[in-house]
Design a protein around this motif. Structure first.
Motif, mmCIF file in Angstrom:
data_model
loop_
_atom_site.group_PDB
_atom_site.id
_atom_site.type_symbol
_atom_site.label_atom_id
_atom_site.label_comp_id
_atom_site.label_asym_id
_atom_site.label_seq_id
_atom_site.Cartn_x
_atom_site.Cartn_y
_atom_site.Cartn_z
ATOM 1 N N VAL A 20 0.875 -1.170 0.000
ATOM 2 C CA VAL A 20 0.000 0.000 0.000
ATOM 3 C C VAL A 20 0.909 1.215 0.000
ATOM 4 C CG1 VAL A 20 -1.718 1.312 1.283
ATOM 5 C CG2 VAL A 20 -1.866 -1.178 1.229
ATOM 6 N N ALA A 21 0.676 2.130 -0.931
ATOM 7 C CA ALA A 21 1.474 3.348 -1.039
ATOM 8 C C ALA A 21 0.660 4.383 -1.797
ATOM 9 C CB ALA A 21 2.784 3.062 -1.765
ATOM 10 N N VAL A 22 1.143 5.608 -1.830
ATOM 11 C CA VAL A 22 0.486 6.666 -2.589
ATOM 12 C C VAL A 22 0.398 6.246 -4.058
ATOM 13 C CG1 VAL A 22 0.681 9.073 -3.327
ATOM 14 C CG2 VAL A 22 1.193 8.444 -0.961
ATOM 15 N N ASN A 23 -0.737 6.521 -4.671
ATOM 16 C CA ASN A 23 -1.068 6.210 -6.067
ATOM 17 C C ASN A 23 -1.372 4.738 -6.313
ATOM 18 O OD1 ASN A 23 -0.842 8.900 -6.906
ATOM 19 N ND2 ASN A 23 1.371 8.666 -7.133
ATOM 20 N N VAL A 24 -1.515 3.946 -5.272
ATOM 21 C CA VAL A 24 -1.863 2.530 -5.413
ATOM 22 C C VAL A 24 -3.376 2.367 -5.277
ATOM 23 C CG1 VAL A 24 -1.664 0.272 -4.281
ATOM 24 C CG2 VAL A 24 0.360 1.679 -4.619
#
Length: 86
Positions: A20-24
């Motif tokens: 899970v990360a930004v833009n995912v």
């Protein structure tokens, strides 16, 4: 710029078995009737998880780790255990 989850819950960038990360793309509240898709737009990392109490007055509960823009147009703030990567 890509921010990644870190902390005692597992390896960096990992919530359970899914990154899970930004833009995912993620599913919020996976496996429930309230499950909905969205995209992570912010990782509050070390800023999350602190309640604010002033004296005996409880001002606000702990902040959530992730901001997720929902496919329906809303925005929610959730913790890692409330997400699953698509």
């Amino acid at each position: 710029m890509r921010r990644r989850m870190k902390g005692a819950g597992g390896p960096v960038g990992n919530t359970g078995d899914s990154p899970v990360a930004v833009n995912v793309r993620v599913r919020v509240h996976p496996g429930t009737d309230g499950e909905i898709g969205g995209t992570v737009v912010e990782d509050f990392g070390d800023l999350a998880g602190h309640a604010v109490d002033i004296g005996e007055n409880h001002m606000v509960g702990p902040a959530r780790r992730w901001a997720v823009a929902l496919d329906t147009g809303g925005l929610v703030f959730v913790d890692s255990d409330q997400l699953a990567a698509d």
